[in-house]
Design a protein around this motif. Sequence first.
Motif, PDB file in Angstrom:
ATOM      1  N   PRO A   7      51.936 -16.234 -12.489  1.00  0.00           N
ATOM      2  CA  PRO A   7      51.788 -16.652 -11.086  1.00  0.00           C
ATOM      3  C   PRO A   7      52.155 -15.519 -10.136  1.00  0.00           C
ATOM      4  O   PRO A   7      53.076 -14.771 -10.381  1.00  0.00           O
ATOM      5  N   SER A   8      51.407 -15.416  -9.051  1.00  0.00           N
ATOM      6  CA  SER A   8      51.625 -14.308  -8.130  1.00  0.00           C
ATOM      7  C   SER A   8      52.583 -14.687  -7.010  1.00  0.00           C
ATOM      8  O   SER A   8      52.863 -13.911  -6.121  1.00  0.00           O
ATOM      9  N   ASN A   9      53.091 -15.911  -7.053  1.00  0.00           N
ATOM     10  CA  ASN A   9      54.019 -16.328  -5.995  1.00  0.00           C
ATOM     11  C   ASN A   9      55.423 -16.438  -6.558  1.00  0.00           C
ATOM     12  O   ASN A   9      55.816 -17.482  -7.041  1.00  0.00           O
ATOM     13  N   PRO A  10      56.164 -15.332  -6.483  1.00  0.00           N
ATOM     14  CA  PRO A  10      57.485 -15.328  -7.096  1.00  0.00           C
ATOM     15  C   PRO A  10      58.407 -16.398  -6.510  1.00  0.00           C
ATOM     16  O   PRO A  10      58.428 -16.604  -5.312  1.00  0.00           O
ATOM     17  N   GLY A  11      59.109 -17.035  -7.377  1.00  0.00           N
ATOM     18  CA  GLY A  11      60.105 -17.980  -6.900  1.00  0.00           C
ATOM     19  C   GLY A  11      59.605 -19.399  -6.790  1.00  0.00           C
ATOM     20  O   GLY A  11      60.360 -20.340  -6.972  1.00  0.00           O
ATOM     21  N   THR A  12      58.337 -19.548  -6.522  1.00  0.00           N
ATOM     22  CA  THR A  12      57.858 -20.902  -6.331  1.00  0.00           C
ATOM     23  C   THR A  12      56.865 -21.339  -7.397  1.00  0.00           C
ATOM     24  O   THR A  12      56.518 -22.501  -7.489  1.00  0.00           O
ATOM     25  N   GLN A  68      63.089 -16.561  -9.002  1.00  0.00           N
ATOM     26  CA  GLN A  68      64.504 -16.522  -8.655  1.00  0.00           C
ATOM     27  C   GLN A  68      65.214 -17.709  -9.296  1.00  0.00           C
ATOM     28  O   GLN A  68      64.610 -18.747  -9.507  1.00  0.00           O
ATOM     29  N   GLY A  69      66.484 -17.532  -9.552  1.00  0.00           N
ATOM     30  CA  GLY A  69      67.276 -18.634 -10.093  1.00  0.00           C
ATOM     31  C   GLY A  69      67.770 -18.341 -11.486  1.00  0.00           C
ATOM     32  O   GLY A  69      67.419 -17.332 -12.091  1.00  0.00           O
ATOM     33  N   GLU A  70      68.608 -19.254 -11.960  1.00  0.00           N
ATOM     34  CA  GLU A  70      69.334 -19.036 -13.201  1.00  0.00           C
ATOM     35  C   GLU A  70      68.416 -18.884 -14.410  1.00  0.00           C
ATOM     36  O   GLU A  70      68.608 -17.998 -15.242  1.00  0.00           O
ATOM     37  N   ALA A  71      67.401 -19.742 -14.478  1.00  0.00           N
ATOM     38  CA  ALA A  71      66.496 -19.697 -15.631  1.00  0.00           C
ATOM     39  C   ALA A  71      65.774 -18.352 -15.690  1.00  0.00           C
ATOM     40  O   ALA A  71      65.585 -17.788 -16.771  1.00  0.00           O
ATOM     41  N   TRP A  72      65.395 -17.861 -14.540  1.00  0.00           N
ATOM     42  CA  TRP A  72      64.697 -16.568 -14.494  1.00  0.00           C
ATOM     43  C   TRP A  72      65.647 -15.424 -14.810  1.00  0.00           C
ATOM     44  O   TRP A  72      65.256 -14.453 -15.455  1.00  0.00           O
TER      45      TRP A  72
END
Lengths: 62, 128
Positions: free
Chosen positions: B8-13, B89-93
Amino acid sequence: ASSTLNAPQAQVDSLMQEVADEAGLELNMELPQSQTATIGSASAASSEQDELSQRLAKLRSM
Amino acid sequence: VTMSNGTPSNPGTGPAEPVLSRQKQHHRKAFEYISKALKIDEEETTYQFEGTVMAQKRAFRARKEQAVDLYRKGITELEKGIAVQLKGQGEAWDRARNLQSKMLTNLVMAQDRLDVLEKALRTDDYMP
């Protein structure tokens, strides 16, 4: 109540050693690096990669 | 190695699960191949040969060739796993990026080991 937080590291270490001795455990035994409260599979994968690193390093040193 | 299929090209979402599970699948396969390679490779010192010297030598080389093949397959999986783009972004990433860096370490180490084995097989060092 704050005394537990201020326990000197040496005391903590010696207590851990005591408990380990009682349980017949080797304290210096390597634990998986990512033991710090991560969710199951992700940290399992991470530990598995660590295991490969260790075994590869061992072969390299032979 | 495909670098950007389906990332996906939309990081974080973006939908994290497909990307992270793709990474996990490559990790899984890499782990299986390289574990098997190591198991064979580590047997070196304890493996008991029987028969004539030539038969021993053939058996020994066959084991090493098997390990080489498994290392190669594992390395391919590591490359695919590392190529999975982790922009979220976030813990899983964060955990996924941590896994990525460990896979990179093992890619280098497995490649080194593979080079050693291939060179030894080429120069006929592996004579029991």
